[in-house]
Design a protein around this motif. Sequence first.
Motif, PDB file in Angstrom:
ATOM      1  N   ALA A  62      -4.422   1.740  -2.845  1.00 11.47           N
ATOM      2  CA  ALA A  62      -4.536   0.585  -3.756  1.00 11.47           C
ATOM      3  C   ALA A  62      -3.159   0.270  -4.346  1.00 11.47           C
ATOM      4  O   ALA A  62      -2.737  -0.895  -4.384  1.00 11.47           O
ATOM      5  CB  ALA A  62      -5.549   0.881  -4.865  1.00 11.47           C
ATOM      6  N   LEU A  63      -2.444   1.313  -4.770  1.00  5.66           N
ATOM      7  CA  LEU A  63      -1.097   1.105  -5.328  1.00  5.66           C
ATOM      8  C   LEU A  63      -0.148   0.573  -4.257  1.00  5.66           C
ATOM      9  O   LEU A  63       0.613  -0.383  -4.469  1.00  5.66           O
ATOM     10  CB  LEU A  63      -0.538   2.436  -5.864  1.00  5.66           C
ATOM     11  N   LEU A  64      -0.212   1.218  -3.076  1.00 10.58           N
ATOM     12  CA  LEU A  64       0.690   0.839  -1.982  1.00 10.58           C
ATOM     13  C   LEU A  64       0.457  -0.611  -1.555  1.00 10.58           C
ATOM     14  O   LEU A  64       1.407  -1.410  -1.430  1.00 10.58           O
ATOM     15  CB  LEU A  64       0.458   1.781  -0.792  1.00 10.58           C
ATOM     16  N   MET A  65      -0.803  -0.967  -1.367  1.00  8.82           N
ATOM     17  CA  MET A  65      -1.133  -2.322  -0.903  1.00  8.82           C
ATOM     18  C   MET A  65      -0.728  -3.371  -1.937  1.00  8.82           C
ATOM     19  O   MET A  65      -0.258  -4.460  -1.583  1.00  8.82           O
ATOM     20  CB  MET A  65      -2.639  -2.427  -0.607  1.00  8.82           C
ATOM     21  N   ALA A  66      -0.907  -3.034  -3.221  1.00 11.01           N
ATOM     22  CA  ALA A  66      -0.543  -4.002  -4.276  1.00 11.01           C
ATOM     23  C   ALA A  66       0.969  -4.229  -4.271  1.00 11.01           C
ATOM     24  O   ALA A  66       1.426  -5.377  -4.396  1.00 11.01           O
ATOM     25  CB  ALA A  66      -1.018  -3.498  -5.635  1.00 11.01           C
ATOM     26  N   LEU A  67       1.736  -3.160  -4.097  1.00  7.81           N
ATOM     27  CA  LEU A  67       3.197  -3.335  -4.038  1.00  7.81           C
ATOM     28  C   LEU A  67       3.584  -4.136  -2.803  1.00  7.81           C
ATOM     29  O   LEU A  67       4.469  -5.003  -2.860  1.00  7.81           O
ATOM     30  CB  LEU A  67       3.910  -1.968  -4.027  1.00  7.81           C
ATOM     31  N   ALA A 198      -4.744  -0.936  -9.929  1.00  8.00           N
ATOM     32  CA  ALA A 198      -5.184  -0.053  -8.838  1.00  8.00           C
ATOM     33  C   ALA A 198      -6.101   1.022  -9.411  1.00  8.00           C
ATOM     34  O   ALA A 198      -5.757   1.684 -10.388  1.00  8.00           O
ATOM     35  CB  ALA A 198      -3.975   0.601  -8.179  1.00  8.00           C
ATOM     36  N   VAL A 199      -7.277   1.158  -8.792  1.00 10.08           N
ATOM     37  CA  VAL A 199      -8.270   2.129  -9.262  1.00 10.08           C
ATOM     38  C   VAL A 199      -8.560   3.121  -8.136  1.00 10.08           C
ATOM     39  O   VAL A 199      -8.515   2.765  -6.959  1.00 10.08           O
ATOM     40  CB  VAL A 199      -9.557   1.371  -9.710  1.00 10.08           C
ATOM     41  N   SER A 200      -8.844   4.366  -8.520  1.00 11.49           N
ATOM     42  CA  SER A 200      -9.207   5.405  -7.544  1.00 11.49           C
ATOM     43  C   SER A 200     -10.675   5.772  -7.717  1.00 11.49           C
ATOM     44  O   SER A 200     -11.151   5.908  -8.849  1.00 11.49           O
ATOM     45  CB  SER A 200      -8.357   6.661  -7.794  1.00 11.49           C
ATOM     46  N   PHE A 201     -11.347   5.948  -6.593  1.00 11.18           N
ATOM     47  CA  PHE A 201     -12.730   6.438  -6.627  1.00 11.18           C
ATOM     48  C   PHE A 201     -12.810   7.876  -6.100  1.00 11.18           C
ATOM     49  O   PHE A 201     -13.841   8.300  -5.566  1.00 11.18           O
ATOM     50  CB  PHE A 201     -13.663   5.515  -5.825  1.00 11.18           C
ATOM     51  N   PHE A 202     -11.695   8.612  -6.186  1.00  7.67           N
ATOM     52  CA  PHE A 202     -11.691  10.031  -5.841  1.00  7.67           C
ATOM     53  C   PHE A 202     -12.869  10.685  -6.596  1.00  7.67           C
ATOM     54  O   PHE A 202     -13.153  10.302  -7.738  1.00  7.67           O
ATOM     55  CB  PHE A 202     -10.342  10.617  -6.290  1.00  7.67           C
ATOM     56  N   PRO A 203     -13.572  11.660  -5.960  1.00  5.75           N
ATOM     57  CA  PRO A 203     -14.812  12.166  -6.561  1.00  5.75           C
ATOM     58  C   PRO A 203     -14.720  12.580  -8.029  1.00  5.75           C
ATOM     59  O   PRO A 203     -15.667  12.370  -8.794  1.00  5.75           O
ATOM     60  CB  PRO A 203     -15.154  13.373  -5.671  1.00  5.75           C
ATOM     61  N   ALA A 204     -13.589  13.174  -8.445  1.00  3.61           N
ATOM     62  CA  ALA A 204     -13.498  13.668  -9.829  1.00  3.61           C
ATOM     63  C   ALA A 204     -13.129  12.585 -10.843  1.00  3.61           C
ATOM     64  O   ALA A 204     -13.088  12.849 -12.042  1.00  3.61           O
ATOM     65  CB  ALA A 204     -12.458  14.792  -9.883  1.00  3.61           C
ATOM     66  N   LYS A 205     -12.871  11.369 -10.372  1.00  2.00           N
ATOM     67  CA  LYS A 205     -12.505  10.296 -11.306  1.00  2.00           C
ATOM     68  C   LYS A 205     -13.744   9.828 -12.078  1.00  2.00           C
ATOM     69  O   LYS A 205     -14.869  10.045 -11.628  1.00  2.00           O
ATOM     70  CB  LYS A 205     -11.904   9.111 -10.518  1.00  2.00           C
TER      71      LYS A 205
END
Length: 387
Positions: A62-67, A198-205
């Motif tokens: 998400a961060l990479l694509m936004a940049l 940019a948001v992460s949906f990593f399991p612990a988030k």
Amino acid sequence: MTPFVVLKAQFAHLEKEIRVGIDTVLEHGRYIMGPEVAELEEQLADFSGSKHVVTCSSGTDALLMALMAAGIGEGDVVFTTPFTFIATAEVISLLGAIPVFVDIDPRTFNIDPAKLASAIQAVQQNDPSLSPLPKGFSAKKSIPKAVIPVDLFGLPAEYDAIHTVAAENNLFVLEDAAQGFGGTYKGKQAGSLGHAGAVSFFPAKPLGCYGDGGAIFTDDEQLAERLVSIRVHGKGTEKYDNVRIGLNGRLDTLQAAILLPKLRAFPEEITNRQRAADMYTERLASAGDSLILPFVPECLTSVWAQYSMLCENRDELQKGLKDAGVPSMIYYPKPLHLQSAYEQLGHRDGDFPVAEMCSRKIVSLPMHPYLEESVVEDITGKILEIV
Ligand SMILES: Cc1ncc(COP(=O)(O)O)c(C=O)c1O
């Protein structure tokens, strides 16, 4: 005693809906960009107030694509905090841009807007006495292009002040809301606080799926169109028409199906996280100066991705907690400017003293929406005994 985060308790709570969602995908078989992906994007847009949401393969992507969509590339300067997970700065380096670190506010652990202004001046004037710059930095070849504030531990950064500095210097503001989604800044949802988020949906988030996943939030229609193209190898109007360099950055349909019921339960979980944080804060208040408890500025809310505090005798605290069967974590033991991966930037101990101090003293306690009062009572009782 209690795990650090509880995925099983949440699954028990939402099992029926999650299984129905997975079964539906197994039956229709549209594993790539199935209907659940578009449905999730719509619901995330509703939740966040952002006009466009483009889901993707991870918070890092998400961060990479936004940049990439913002046109950041070789030699561009991107400002960010050294007190974050490596992904925030890694994406800058992957694009050949230059990460310029800015120290943090010791109360919020987030980028300090006044120091951002100094760092911009340092870059423009090629003067490291104003703020530490990477070794061999050349102002002639490098233009300040963007800033990535991080909503660390779930608390949004200071966006009004950041936008003021960014607007004066024509910087693209990319909110790293990997940990922040679910928090708010003056009534606006985290994820929607920059030109893109940019948001992460990593399991612990706070909102996690059962694998990797992420999303980009923006009100900018053209940026959103570029993101949709970048997500699938820079596609144009047709699948095999490639108009730019992109990547394979899609969110799996199965993960979208898992996220849909989790998003429905998210508001209640946020309330429960806040309740758990309040219980910690109330019970630890009597620790006095030996603990510096988390600070939430007025008109902001944290989603409490972590409950993190500063402790002078951290080793002793962690050992005592471990002996009592209570897990604790250190996010992050080494700031990014001192990581081997960034050796070439030539930073030294002392360059970003607040981030360094926080790395030495920070400690995070178990935090999840299913934390019971009796467990918080046990944990805080133990902490008060130790400190
Ligand atoms: C602040 C921050 N940024 C970026 C990321 C990257 O997210 P992901 O693990 O989904 O790639 C994380 C996740 O750990 C994070 O905490």
